[in-house]
Write a protein that holds these residues in place. Structure first.
Motif, PDB file in Angstrom:
ATOM      1  N   GLN A  86     -20.000  21.032 -37.994  1.00 45.82           N
ATOM      2  CA  GLN A  86     -19.220  20.966 -39.219  1.00 45.82           C
ATOM      3  C   GLN A  86     -18.819  22.370 -39.641  1.00 45.82           C
ATOM      4  OE1 GLN A  86     -18.982  17.302 -38.922  1.00 45.82           O
ATOM      5  NE2 GLN A  86     -18.314  17.978 -40.949  1.00 45.82           N
ATOM      6  N   GLU A  87     -17.687  22.441 -40.320  1.00 47.46           N
ATOM      7  CA  GLU A  87     -17.223  23.725 -40.853  1.00 47.46           C
ATOM      8  C   GLU A  87     -18.326  24.369 -41.682  1.00 47.46           C
ATOM      9  OE1 GLU A  87     -13.554  23.194 -42.996  1.00 47.46           O
ATOM     10  OE2 GLU A  87     -12.570  24.765 -41.857  1.00 47.46           O
ATOM     11  N   THR A 101     -15.907  22.084 -30.985  1.00 43.80           N
ATOM     12  CA  THR A 101     -15.104  21.385 -31.985  1.00 43.80           C
ATOM     13  C   THR A 101     -15.735  21.628 -33.341  1.00 43.80           C
ATOM     14  OG1 THR A 101     -14.508  19.651 -30.403  1.00 43.80           O
ATOM     15  CG2 THR A 101     -14.176  19.170 -32.744  1.00 43.80           C
ATOM     16  N   VAL A 102     -14.962  22.160 -34.274  1.00 46.17           N
ATOM     17  CA  VAL A 102     -15.428  22.390 -35.633  1.00 46.17           C
ATOM     18  C   VAL A 102     -14.702  21.401 -36.535  1.00 46.17           C
ATOM     19  CG1 VAL A 102     -15.683  24.031 -37.517  1.00 46.17           C
ATOM     20  CG2 VAL A 102     -15.793  24.835 -35.135  1.00 46.17           C
ATOM     21  N   ASN A 103     -15.479  20.504 -37.106  1.00 46.29           N
ATOM     22  CA  ASN A 103     -14.899  19.447 -37.937  1.00 46.29           C
ATOM     23  C   ASN A 103     -14.767  19.899 -39.386  1.00 46.29           C
ATOM     24  OD1 ASN A 103     -14.934  17.313 -35.811  1.00 46.29           O
ATOM     25  ND2 ASN A 103     -17.141  17.712 -35.911  1.00 46.29           N
ATOM     26  N   PRO A 104     -13.590  19.660 -39.983  1.00 41.27           N
ATOM     27  CA  PRO A 104     -13.378  20.103 -41.374  1.00 41.27           C
ATOM     28  C   PRO A 104     -14.214  19.286 -42.348  1.00 41.27           C
ATOM     29  CG  PRO A 104     -11.368  19.169 -40.431  1.00 41.27           C
ATOM     30  CD  PRO A 104     -12.423  19.061 -39.384  1.00 41.27           C
ATOM     31  N   THR A 157     -12.074  25.962 -33.343  1.00 39.64           N
ATOM     32  CA  THR A 157     -12.056  24.933 -32.316  1.00 39.64           C
ATOM     33  C   THR A 157     -11.301  25.435 -31.091  1.00 39.64           C
ATOM     34  OG1 THR A 157     -12.208  23.103 -33.896  1.00 39.64           O
ATOM     35  CG2 THR A 157     -11.204  22.619 -31.760  1.00 39.64           C
ATOM     36  N   ALA A 176     -12.450  25.450 -38.873  1.00 35.58           N
ATOM     37  CA  ALA A 176     -11.727  24.520 -38.004  1.00 35.58           C
ATOM     38  C   ALA A 176     -10.902  25.271 -36.968  1.00 35.58           C
ATOM     39  CB  ALA A 176     -10.845  23.600 -38.840  1.00 35.58           C
ATOM     40  N   SER A 203     -20.194  20.064 -31.036  1.00 37.39           N
ATOM     41  CA  SER A 203     -19.432  19.616 -32.202  1.00 37.39           C
ATOM     42  C   SER A 203     -20.237  19.922 -33.452  1.00 37.39           C
ATOM     43  CB  SER A 203     -19.156  18.115 -32.086  1.00 37.39           C
ATOM     44  OG  SER A 203     -18.379  17.664 -33.197  1.00 37.39           O
TER      45      SER A 203
END
Lengths: 115, 112
Positions: free
Chosen positions: B14-15, B109-112, B84, B81, B12
């Motif tokens: 971050q963008e 998972t790439v979190n915006p 993902t 994102a 996981s």
């Protein structure tokens, strides 16, 4: 469309029933593969067709599973007397020819649920 | 039998960050492919690297192959994102087999 098409997209059936899953590969692709993917897992190879050659059935888990490919195009995977452990996503892929250096093009799968 | 094993199983970030996924395998290979699978969809081919290649690029993707360590890595730079998905390596083994052997995948998972 031009991609690999699978039907149905979802199938729910009772234990003991037979099911047929269909795969329509990309036109002109001589190689066709079936895989099984259990929840959160990788792909388990089932069977491979190349042109008019005898299929490689080495991945079929039991004699309840069979597949055919008519006219070198559409393929049907049949599961007889379904069991709950058959629940999975069944993916079909095709490639221009059968070689491990060929990209495989996948359909979106049939999600099979056995009650 | 399982040939490729991806590591980590889940990632996981971050963008904008880079994502690195690794694949290890056991037997000698002719080539190695990476695929992406979005939730509820089929796999999509990303890149193929041959056993005599060490590195390959495609857009924001960089793949390396170290045959002496029997491992490969997939780097996604400046992640979005939309990246993902689950990522799988697949190996084509020496000996003329037409089949690919897939690993269990890394869920990114790439979190915006």
């Amino acid at each position: 469309g031009a991609g690999v098409s699978q039907s149905p997209s979802n199938k729910v059936t009772e234990k003991g029933k037979d099911v047929e899953l269909r795969c329509d590969p990309i036109s002109g692709h001589t190689a066709l593969y079936w895989y099984r993917q259990s929840l959160g897992q990788g792909l388990e190879f089932l069977i491979y067709f190349q042109g008019n050659s005898a299929p490689d059935k080495s991945g079929l888990p039991s004699d309840r599973f069979s597949a055919e490919r008519t006219g070198g195009s559409v393929s049907t995977l049949t599961i007889q007397r379904t069991q709950q452990e058959d629940s999975a996503v069944y993916l079909c892929a095709s490639s221009l020819w059968g070689a491990s250096n060929q990209p495989q093009h996948f359909g979106d799968g049939t999600r099979l649920s056995i009650l | 039998s399982q040939q490729g094993e991806e590591d980590p199983q889940a990632l996981s970030i971050q963008e904008g960050e880079n994502a690195t996924m690794n694949c290890s395998y056991k037997t000698s290979i002719n080539n190695l492919q990476w695929y992406r699978q979005n939730s509820g969809r089929g796999l999509v081919h990303l890149i193929l690297i041959r056993s005599n290649e060490r590195e390959k690029h495609s857009g924001r993707l960089r793949v390396t192959l170290d045959t002496s360590k029997k491992s490969s890595s997939l780097l996604i730079t400046a992640s979005r994102a939309a990246d993902t998905a689950s990522y799988f390596c697949a190996t084509g083994t020496q000996g003329g087999s037409e089949k690919l052997v897939f690993g269990k995948g890394t869920k990114l998972t790439v979190n915006p």
